[in-house]
Design a protein around this motif. Structure first.
Motif, short mmCIF file in Angstrom:
data_model
loop_
_atom_site.label_atom_id
_atom_site.label_comp_id
_atom_site.label_asym_id
_atom_site.label_seq_id
_atom_site.Cartn_x
_atom_site.Cartn_y
_atom_site.Cartn_z
N CYS A 152 36.20 71.18 12.17
CA CYS A 152 37.06 70.35 13.01
C CYS A 152 37.91 69.46 12.11
CB CYS A 152 36.19 69.49 13.93
SG CYS A 152 37.10 68.20 14.82
N VAL A 210 41.98 73.30 17.36
CA VAL A 210 40.67 73.89 17.70
C VAL A 210 40.79 75.28 18.31
CG1 VAL A 210 39.43 71.70 17.94
CG2 VAL A 210 40.62 72.66 19.92
N HIS A 265 40.27 68.43 23.34
CA HIS A 265 39.81 67.97 22.03
C HIS A 265 40.41 66.60 21.71
CE1 HIS A 265 40.01 67.82 17.52
NE2 HIS A 265 38.73 68.10 17.69
N TYR A 270 35.91 74.41 21.12
CA TYR A 270 35.71 72.97 21.22
C TYR A 270 34.90 72.50 20.02
CZ TYR A 270 30.90 74.02 22.38
OH TYR A 270 29.60 74.46 22.30
N CYS A 271 34.88 71.18 19.82
CA CYS A 271 34.09 70.58 18.76
C CYS A 271 32.91 69.84 19.39
CB CYS A 271 34.92 69.59 17.95
SG CYS A 271 33.94 68.61 16.79
N GLN A 299 33.38 66.29 21.33
CA GLN A 299 33.56 66.50 22.77
C GLN A 299 32.28 66.56 23.59
OE1 GLN A 299 36.67 69.81 21.63
NE2 GLN A 299 36.85 69.43 23.81
#
Length: 300
Positions: free
Chosen positions: A260, A252, A198, A279-280, A284
């Protein structure tokens, strides 16, 4: 699972509380945690702790056996090597009962009690039914297979950007898996690999060998800053506070469905058979969600 920052903090905490103290008794409550039998675990009794350190996710408690010849290494030195695995933990006890613990259905796996003054020591515990907590007593930590195969330590000065690029050059695996491979980099697990990726703004599914020079440079910086920040946050904390500190410090990992902290997008999750990653998408993966199956690529 405790990872590099937590084990580093545990080693520091135990160093302050154990070094120079004599181990009076060791009580193996769950025999299955013992992975070596020669010398027996009782061989540490009556010896003084001389050092506490870390190898990857392994905690190493060193006890002396007598003065070394000519001021050299202690010829009788032994190392208690502990791997906490997924659900293991170390609990410092200010006052232990004089009576030995009895095997039962509780989480207690092994107890180490110090000699007078006081009745201090620590318990190794493990929750759940899937057992992985491992304790070995060896003359050299490298005798433990998991220690022998460890790759570079990300906090070691020998870990350089050039070294990272060399490690990634022939890797055809996804970068998430490479970061978690203890034979490549020692100490990074599921949580901190999510945090590192991240911070580096990299998809966990990106092939390691496909990283550009700019991406590998950003990844190198993210590895160092993420782990050092976590170690710094844990500095000076008691063993019982480390789990909570880890959880509150994650941005995250374990936060699927939350915003986020960088861009405000919703954090997504990909689930596997025995783990999950977070994850974002905006930070990402270019805004695209990753399909929730093990070998998927970006959804079209």
């Amino acid at each position: 699972m405790p990872e590099l920052p937590e084990v580093e903090a545990l080693a520091t905490f135990l160093g302050d509380h154990l070094v120079g103290r004599e181990i009076a008794r060791v009580h193996p409550v769950a025999i299955n945690v013992l992975k070596t039998y020669d010398p027996p675990i009782t061989a540490v009794q009556g010896r003084n702790v001389t050092a506490v350190g870390r190898r990857g996710k392994f905690l190493v408690i060193t006890v002396g056996g007598g003065p070394g010849l000519g001021g050299g290494p202690d010829p009788g030195e032994l190392h208690l090597v502990i791997h906490l695995a997924r659900a293991g933990w170390l609990r410092w006890q200010q006052q232990l009962s004089a009576a030995p613990p009895h095997p039962g259905k509780g989480p207690l796996a092994l107890r180490v009690q110090l000699a007078e003054p006081g009745t201090e020591g620590f318990d190794l515990t493990e929750a759940g039914t899937k057992k992985g907590l491992a304790v070995s007593l060896v003359a050299d930590p490298a005798e433990v297979p998991g220690v022998a195969r460890l790759g570079l330590d990300p906090l070691d000065p020998a870990f350089t950007l050039a070294g990272l690029r060399a490690l990634l050059a022939d890797e055809r695996r996804q970068i998430k898996g490479v970061l978690r491979d203890q034979g490549v980099l020692a100490g990074i697990g599921n949580a901190y690999s999510d945090e590192i990726l991240h911070a580096a703004r990299l998809s966990p599914f990106k092939l390691a060998a496909k990283l550009t020079d700019d991406e590998s440079g950003t990844l190198y910086q993210a590895i160092g800053s993420t782990l050092r920040d976590a170690v710094e946050r844990s500095h000076g904390l008691a063993a019982g506070q480390l789990k909570a500190e880890k959880k509150t410090g994650l941005r995250v990992h374990g936060r699927a469905g939350q915003p986020c902290p960088v861009c405000g997008d919703t954090i997504h999750e990909v689930s596997f058979a025995d783990s999950a990653l977070q994850y974002c998408p905006t930070c990402q993966t270019g805004g695209k969600p990753l399909a929730d199956r093990r070998l998927s690529r970006l959804l079209k």
